[in-house]
Design an enzyme around this catalytic site. Structure first.
Site, PDB file in Angstrom:
ATOM      1  N   GLU A 148      41.465  41.698  32.098  1.00 41.95           N
ATOM      2  CA  GLU A 148      41.052  42.819  32.953  1.00 41.95           C
ATOM      3  C   GLU A 148      42.239  43.256  33.805  1.00 41.95           C
ATOM      4  O   GLU A 148      42.870  42.425  34.456  1.00 41.95           O
ATOM      5  CB  GLU A 148      39.896  42.353  33.848  1.00 41.95           C
ATOM      6  CG  GLU A 148      39.439  43.403  34.836  1.00 41.95           C
ATOM      7  CD  GLU A 148      38.349  42.871  35.778  1.00 41.95           C
ATOM      8  OE1 GLU A 148      37.934  41.695  35.642  1.00 41.95           O
ATOM      9  OE2 GLU A 148      37.939  43.639  36.660  1.00 41.95           O
ATOM     10  N   ARG A 196      40.167  46.923  48.630  1.00 45.15           N
ATOM     11  CA  ARG A 196      39.634  48.275  48.805  1.00 45.15           C
ATOM     12  C   ARG A 196      38.155  48.218  49.247  1.00 45.15           C
ATOM     13  O   ARG A 196      37.722  47.215  49.798  1.00 45.15           O
ATOM     14  CB  ARG A 196      39.829  49.066  47.502  1.00 45.15           C
ATOM     15  CG  ARG A 196      41.328  49.207  47.135  1.00 45.15           C
ATOM     16  CD  ARG A 196      41.530  50.033  45.885  1.00 45.15           C
ATOM     17  NE  ARG A 196      41.046  51.399  46.059  1.00 45.15           N
ATOM     18  CZ  ARG A 196      40.861  52.265  45.046  1.00 45.15           C
ATOM     19  NH1 ARG A 196      41.144  51.872  43.800  1.00 45.15           N
ATOM     20  NH2 ARG A 196      40.419  53.472  45.278  1.00 45.15           N
TER      21      ARG A 196
HETATM   22  C1  DQA Z   1      40.901  51.094  38.889  1.00 45.40           C
HETATM   23  C2  DQA Z   1      40.105  50.623  40.120  1.00 45.40           C
HETATM   24  C3  DQA Z   1      38.678  51.153  40.075  1.00 45.40           C
HETATM   25  O1  DQA Z   1      37.968  50.733  41.224  1.00 45.40           O
HETATM   26  C4  DQA Z   1      38.673  52.667  40.030  1.00 45.40           C
HETATM   27  O2  DQA Z   1      37.357  53.148  39.925  1.00 45.40           O
HETATM   28  C5  DQA Z   1      39.534  53.201  38.939  1.00 45.40           C
HETATM   29  C6  DQA Z   1      40.843  52.600  38.724  1.00 45.40           C
HETATM   30  C7  DQA Z   1      42.383  50.684  38.982  1.00 45.40           C
HETATM   31  O3  DQA Z   1      43.066  50.700  37.967  1.00 45.40           O
HETATM   32  O4  DQA Z   1      42.872  50.389  40.086  1.00 45.40           O
HETATM   33  O5  DQA Z   1      39.194  54.177  38.273  1.00 45.40           O
HETATM   34  O6  DQA Z   1      40.365  50.467  37.738  1.00 45.40           O
END
Ligand code: DQA
Length: 146
Positions: free
Chosen positions: A98, A107
């Site tokens: 991931e 965040r």
């Molecule tokens: C993300 C983080 C997610 O919370 C967000 O919705 C995204 C991008 C990232 O790469 O930091 O679309 O996956």
């Protein structure tokens, strides 16, 4: 040569112009190029995909079984909502790394939950585009090294 599917979810096609203060100015095409270079260095083949649609991402995960040896997944906001993506990953039994460009744990509270993490080999977040290269290195070292 081992093959890795690099899968990007909703809104990641807008990288470069989307909230650059959060995600930087690197485009998805730049990330693809960075991954190609890393894959060459590591002796891996990559297929790079992006979709804004949950069902298409699920279909791509299903199709990866028997075609790819591992998946790198940035599921975007679906990370925080999609039990269906979690089930798809659990069903194909492929190693999944991931990746997030931003540090989701630093965040908003709703980004702290990942439905991908429980079925992933590991999670890399907060290092921008470099995270994809780190994921390829991790797969090379942990999955493909003979
Ligand atoms: C993300 C983080 C997610 O919370 C967000 O919705 C995204 C991008 C990232 O790469 O930091 O679309 O996956």
């Amino acid at each position: 040569m081992p093959s890795v599917l690099i899968l990007n979810g909703p809104n990641l096609n807008l990288l470069g112009t989307r909230q650059p203060e959060v995600y930087g100015k690197t485009t998805l095409a730049d990330i693809n190029a960075l991954c190609e270079a890393a894959a060459q260095r590591l002796g891996l083949t990559i297929v790079f995909e992006q979709s804004n649609h949950e069902g298409i991402l699920i279909d791509l995960i299903h199709a990866a079984k028997g075609t790819h040896g591992a998946i790198i997944l940035n599921a975007g906001a679906l990370t925080h909502t999609s039990i269906a993506l979690m089930d798809a990953i659990a069903s194909v039994e492929l190693p999944v790394v991931e990746v997030h460009l931003s540090n989701i744990h630093a965040r908003e509270e709703f980004r702290h939950t990942s439905y991908i993490a429980p079925v992933a080999l590991g999670q890399i977040c907060g290092f921008g585009a470099k995270g994809y290269e780190m994921a390829l290195d991790a797969l090379s070292e942990n999955i493909f090294k003979s």
